[in-house]
Motif scaffolding. Structure first.
Motif, mmCIF file in Angstrom:
data_model
loop_
_atom_site.group_PDB
_atom_site.id
_atom_site.type_symbol
_atom_site.label_atom_id
_atom_site.label_comp_id
_atom_site.label_asym_id
_atom_site.label_seq_id
_atom_site.Cartn_x
_atom_site.Cartn_y
_atom_site.Cartn_z
ATOM 1 N N ARG A 48 29.223 48.082 22.742
ATOM 2 C CA ARG A 48 30.394 47.904 22.349
ATOM 3 C C ARG A 48 30.881 46.475 22.499
ATOM 4 O O ARG A 48 29.833 45.741 21.846
ATOM 5 N N TYR A 106 33.805 43.748 21.320
ATOM 6 C CA TYR A 106 35.491 43.445 21.512
ATOM 7 C C TYR A 106 35.358 42.171 21.431
ATOM 8 O O TYR A 106 34.494 41.122 20.907
ATOM 9 N N GLY A 107 36.336 40.992 21.769
ATOM 10 C CA GLY A 107 36.461 39.932 21.478
ATOM 11 C C GLY A 107 37.983 39.485 20.819
ATOM 12 O O GLY A 107 38.854 40.580 20.269
ATOM 13 N N PRO A 108 38.085 38.391 20.466
ATOM 14 C CA PRO A 108 39.859 37.671 19.958
ATOM 15 C C PRO A 108 40.279 38.585 18.469
ATOM 16 O O PRO A 108 41.152 38.315 18.798
ATOM 17 N N SER A 109 38.822 38.580 17.676
ATOM 18 C CA SER A 109 38.979 38.776 16.277
ATOM 19 C C SER A 109 39.039 40.615 15.682
ATOM 20 O O SER A 109 39.765 40.995 14.579
ATOM 21 N N LEU A 110 39.067 41.114 16.873
ATOM 22 C CA LEU A 110 39.595 42.843 17.167
ATOM 23 C C LEU A 110 40.672 43.174 17.411
ATOM 24 O O LEU A 110 40.839 44.353 17.484
ATOM 25 N N HIS A 111 41.818 41.735 17.972
ATOM 26 C CA HIS A 111 42.446 42.642 19.004
ATOM 27 C C HIS A 111 43.469 42.755 17.727
ATOM 28 O O HIS A 111 43.958 42.348 16.642
ATOM 29 N N PRO A 112 44.160 44.039 17.479
ATOM 30 C CA PRO A 112 45.167 44.573 16.927
ATOM 31 C C PRO A 112 46.815 43.597 16.654
ATOM 32 O O PRO A 112 46.830 43.093 15.473
ATOM 33 N N ASN A 113 46.736 42.598 17.450
ATOM 34 C CA ASN A 113 47.934 41.289 16.835
ATOM 35 C C ASN A 113 47.450 40.371 17.322
ATOM 36 O O ASN A 113 48.644 38.924 17.047
ATOM 37 N N ALA A 114 46.801 40.112 17.005
ATOM 38 C CA ALA A 114 45.973 38.181 16.564
ATOM 39 C C ALA A 114 46.462 38.353 15.565
ATOM 40 O O ALA A 114 46.539 38.767 14.666
ATOM 41 N N LEU A 149 33.607 37.813 17.703
ATOM 42 C CA LEU A 149 33.752 39.390 18.395
ATOM 43 C C LEU A 149 32.091 38.902 19.179
ATOM 44 O O LEU A 149 31.652 38.249 18.587
#
Length: 118
Positions: free
Chosen positions: A66, A68-76, A86
């Protein structure tokens, strides 16, 4: 070179390559996990230490990872020159090696740093 599973039911055909310097390369693919025994002989005589026991582990299952993390968020809001984080959770994936690659615009390659948890 003979390679046989612990129960003797599975034999593996190795590829043996003469490296032309009195050494040989042996390559094989274990068809499943488990204990295997490798017998190496020269002129029908086992070499010292033969039979060698090897334990084959199941392949890693990438579908159980899995990311995840802040740099993978679509609105980052990602800013060049700053670290972008990530995380990849491989706990359920099994034994294997994690490989990460990133490609930027114009085929640039960003630096990737990997940290291991204890």
């Amino acid at each position: 070179v003979d390679i046989v599973s612990k129960n003797g039911r599975t034999t593996v055909d190795p590829r043996i390559e003469d490296l032309q310097d009195n050494t040989y390369g042996v390559t094989y693919i274990a068809p499943h996990e488990g204990d295997f025994f490798i017998t190496i002989k020269v002129n029908d005589n086992p070499i010292p230490g033969s039979d060698f026991k090897v334990i084959v582990h199941p392949s890693a299952n990438a579908s159980k990872c899995r990311a995840y993390g802040p740099s993978l968020h679509p609105n980052a809001l990602l800013i060049s020159g700053r670290p972008l984080e990530l995380y990849v959770d491989t706990k359920k994936a099994g034994t294997g090696e994690l490989q990460v690659a990133a490609q930027g615009p114009k085929k640039t390659t960003p630096k990737v740093f990997m940290a291991e948890e204890d």
